[in-house]
Design an enzyme around this catalytic site. Structure first.
Site, PDB file in Angstrom:
ATOM      1  N   LYS A  25      -7.881  -1.464  11.032  1.00  0.00           N
ATOM      2  CA  LYS A  25      -7.204  -1.835   9.780  1.00  0.00           C
ATOM      3  C   LYS A  25      -5.976  -0.937   9.594  1.00  0.00           C
ATOM      4  O   LYS A  25      -4.915  -1.398   9.170  1.00  0.00           O
ATOM      5  CB  LYS A  25      -8.180  -1.698   8.609  1.00  0.00           C
ATOM      6  CG  LYS A  25      -7.662  -2.225   7.279  1.00  0.00           C
ATOM      7  CD  LYS A  25      -6.852  -1.237   6.492  1.00  0.00           C
ATOM      8  CE  LYS A  25      -6.438  -1.809   5.148  1.00  0.00           C
ATOM      9  NZ  LYS A  25      -5.550  -0.908   4.398  1.00  0.00           N
ATOM     10  N   GLU A  40       0.846  -1.215   0.000  1.00  0.00           N
ATOM     11  CA  GLU A  40       0.000   0.000   0.000  1.00  0.00           C
ATOM     12  C   GLU A  40       0.871   1.250   0.000  1.00  0.00           C
ATOM     13  O   GLU A  40       1.698   1.442   0.898  1.00  0.00           O
ATOM     14  CB  GLU A  40      -0.946  -0.031   1.212  1.00  0.00           C
ATOM     15  CG  GLU A  40      -2.025   1.012   1.104  1.00  0.00           C
ATOM     16  CD  GLU A  40      -3.046   0.933   2.239  1.00  0.00           C
ATOM     17  OE1 GLU A  40      -3.377  -0.180   2.680  1.00  0.00           O
ATOM     18  OE2 GLU A  40      -3.487   1.998   2.688  1.00  0.00           O
ATOM     19  N   HIS A  74      -2.461  10.336   0.370  1.00  0.00           N
ATOM     20  CA  HIS A  74      -2.617   9.026  -0.251  1.00  0.00           C
ATOM     21  C   HIS A  74      -2.448   9.123  -1.775  1.00  0.00           C
ATOM     22  O   HIS A  74      -1.727   8.341  -2.380  1.00  0.00           O
ATOM     23  CB  HIS A  74      -4.011   8.503   0.092  1.00  0.00           C
ATOM     24  CG  HIS A  74      -4.191   7.069  -0.198  1.00  0.00           C
ATOM     25  ND1 HIS A  74      -3.767   6.089   0.672  1.00  0.00           N
ATOM     26  CD2 HIS A  74      -4.709   6.430  -1.267  1.00  0.00           C
ATOM     27  CE1 HIS A  74      -4.037   4.917   0.147  1.00  0.00           C
ATOM     28  NE2 HIS A  74      -4.602   5.093  -1.023  1.00  0.00           N
ATOM     29  N   ASP A  96       3.989 -14.818  11.341  1.00  0.00           N
ATOM     30  CA  ASP A  96       2.724 -15.288  10.786  1.00  0.00           C
ATOM     31  C   ASP A  96       1.662 -14.197  10.937  1.00  0.00           C
ATOM     32  O   ASP A  96       1.062 -14.043  12.003  1.00  0.00           O
ATOM     33  CB  ASP A  96       2.331 -16.574  11.538  1.00  0.00           C
ATOM     34  CG  ASP A  96       1.055 -17.193  11.021  1.00  0.00           C
ATOM     35  OD1 ASP A  96       0.283 -16.505  10.331  1.00  0.00           O
ATOM     36  OD2 ASP A  96       0.824 -18.375  11.334  1.00  0.00           O
TER      37      ASP A  96
HETATM   38  C1  MEV Z   1      -6.059   2.835   4.932  1.00  0.00           C
HETATM   39  O1  MEV Z   1      -5.291   1.722   4.532  1.00  0.00           O
HETATM   40  C2  MEV Z   1      -6.166   2.931   6.423  1.00  0.00           C
HETATM   41  C3  MEV Z   1      -7.083   4.034   6.961  1.00  0.00           C
HETATM   42  O2  MEV Z   1      -8.386   3.896   6.385  1.00  0.00           O
HETATM   43  C4  MEV Z   1      -7.131   3.865   8.453  1.00  0.00           C
HETATM   44  C5  MEV Z   1      -8.161   4.744   9.149  1.00  0.00           C
HETATM   45  O3  MEV Z   1      -9.187   5.101   8.557  1.00  0.00           O
HETATM   46  O4  MEV Z   1      -7.931   5.026  10.353  1.00  0.00           O
HETATM   47  C6  MEV Z   1      -6.588   5.377   6.569  1.00  0.00           C
END
Ligand code: MEV
Length: 438
Positions: A281, A86, A394, A297
């Site tokens: 995430k 990513e 991003h 792992d």
């Molecule tokens: C993107 O990979 C992760 C985010 O969505 C985490 C978040 O929203 O806190 C930017």
């Protein structure tokens, strides 16, 4: 799409496997072969090593290995290796590391290191008889795994306890041997599973000789023996803190305003599962990247972490934030079962390199570094989300992916990276600018 099946595929040579795959699934067979072979290593020994990690290897699957430098953790500086695809993750980690480098760095503690494994079995009979049997057989169980646990004990690990657990209120006749382990610097999956399978054997065989059982009771039925990836007692804490006013980086937002918005964002993730999953995430973006780079792992870590995030009955944020007496604190406690010996750690040259870059950490040290990568990632994400939004950063990182997709040459890349320093990146804007240039 072909509906063909094949038997004995695993017994074919690598080139025969590739022949079958390309003949069955590809119209341009030469091109498919070329792509697969492009990723082979010219060093035959190294390629063989990779071929033998799994069954039916046909090529290598590359991920970028990046580095996020400037991580101050308990007064030591680390450059953290991260394997991830990513675009913005390593950049975000580096930014967060730098931000906290100037504000005292990250503080971490390992809270506990216990892992769990279970022998699941069925017992038809009087529970008091089973309890008496367990008491009698427990020393024999421990004795039976001595050949397996001897080495682990030398390294400070071993079996901590075996409990008999009655689960008959949920499934009739269902019981467990619930075993706790310390596995020192190993993740311990093989050690734990070998011990459990030996426990199961001894437990079944000894039952046949136990006088306190009826003939029916002697027929214990082993269902399975397996470690648990739920490790709530293999826990590490990572934290950052500073004066609220020190959070301000520029005049656009005060430290207090930033802290309040940030805490609101964490509070939302604490009560709203839809947000909590994305919030966590983001934490896993950091954690998985270091877990992968260090040959651990990541599926085990993912499963354990998300189970922990729902331990109170509803899925919630792993991280927390508060202001107390003018001090902003942001922290997280997470379960991480990691190893720095055994498995891929002694085998994969890049994993060895990543571990060396981290100063050959113990498993406990690695738990702390990985937790910090998660917290840093979460900090960076929340900081962007509550200020500029994430798309700005991003899309800047994604720009290169779009340029590569349209096979931009070096000159075009330089021109367009410059152009997009002052223009908003979007897929169509990049395509348009590229077309103009051409
Ligand atoms: C993107 O990979 C992760 C985010 O969505 C985490 C978040 O929203 O806190 C930017």
């Amino acid at each position: 799409m072909s509906n063909e099946t094949i038997s004995g595929f695993s017994k074919l040579s690598k080139s025969k496997k590739i022949d079958w795959i390309v003949n069955t699934y590809f119209s341009n067979q030469e091109n498919a072969k070329k792509i697969l072979k492009q990723y082979w290593n010219s060093d035959e020994k190294l390629q063989q090593l990779h071929d033998e990690f799994i069954e039916n290897t046909i090529s290598n699957y590359y991920l970028p290995l990046g580095v996020a430098p400037n991580f101050l953790i308990n007064n030591t500086i680390y450059a953290v290796p991260m394997a991830i695809e990513e675009s913005s993750v390593v950049a975000a980690a580096s930014k967060a590391a730098k931000f906290w480098l100037d504000r005292g760095g990250f503080k971490t503690t390992v809270i506990s290191t216990t892992k769990i494994g279970q022998v699941h079995f069925m017992f038809h009979g009087n529970t008091n008889h089973l309890k008496a049997y367990f008491k009698a057989v427990k020393p024999k169980l421990l004795e039976a795994v001595k050949p397996l646990s001897k080495n682990m004990e030398k390294r400070g690990g071993g079996i901590l306890d075996i409990e008999l657990r009655d689960k008959t209120d949920q499934i009739s006749n269902y019981f467990q041997l619930h075993v706790s382990f310390e596995t020192a610097d190993a993740m311990g999956a093989n050690f734990i599973n070998s011990c459990l399978e030996q426990f199961a054997k001894t437990f079944k065989v000894e039952a046949l000789n136990f006088d306190g059982f009826t003939t029916e009771e002697q027929q214990l039925e082993i269902v399975m023996s397996i470690l648990s990836n739920y490790v709530p007692d293999c826990l590490v804490r990572a934290e950052v803190s500073c004066n609220v006013e020190d959070l301000a980086e520029n005049k656009s937002i005060s430290g207090e305003e930033f802290a309040n918005k940030f805490i609101q964002a964490v509070n939302i993730a604490e009560i709203e599962p839809y947000r909590a999953v994305t919030h966590n995430k983001g934490i896993m973006n950091g954690i998985d990247a270091v877990v992968l780079a260090t040959g651990n792992d990541f599926r085990a870590v993912e499963a354990g972490v998300h189970a922990y995030a729902s331990r109170n009955g509803s899925y919630s944020s792993l991280s927390h934030a508060k202001i107390e007496a003018g001090i902003f604190t942001f922290w997280m406690e997470i379960p991480l079962a990691l190893g720095t010996v055994g498995g891929l750690t002694n085998l994969h040259p890049l994993v060895k390199l990543a571990l060396e870059m981290l100063g050959k950490p113990s498993a406990k040290e690695l738990m702390q570094i990985v937790a910090v990568a998660g917290l840093a990632q979460n900090f960076a994400a929340l900081r962007s989300l509550t200020t500029t939004g994430i798309q700005e950063g991003h899309m800047k990182m994604h720009l290169m992916n779009i340029l590569n997709q349209f096979e931009a040459n070096a000159e075009e890349k330089i021109t367009l990276v410059n152009h997009f320093k002052t223009h908003t990146v979007s897929h169509s804007a990049v395509v348009e600018a590229l077309e103009k240039l051409r």
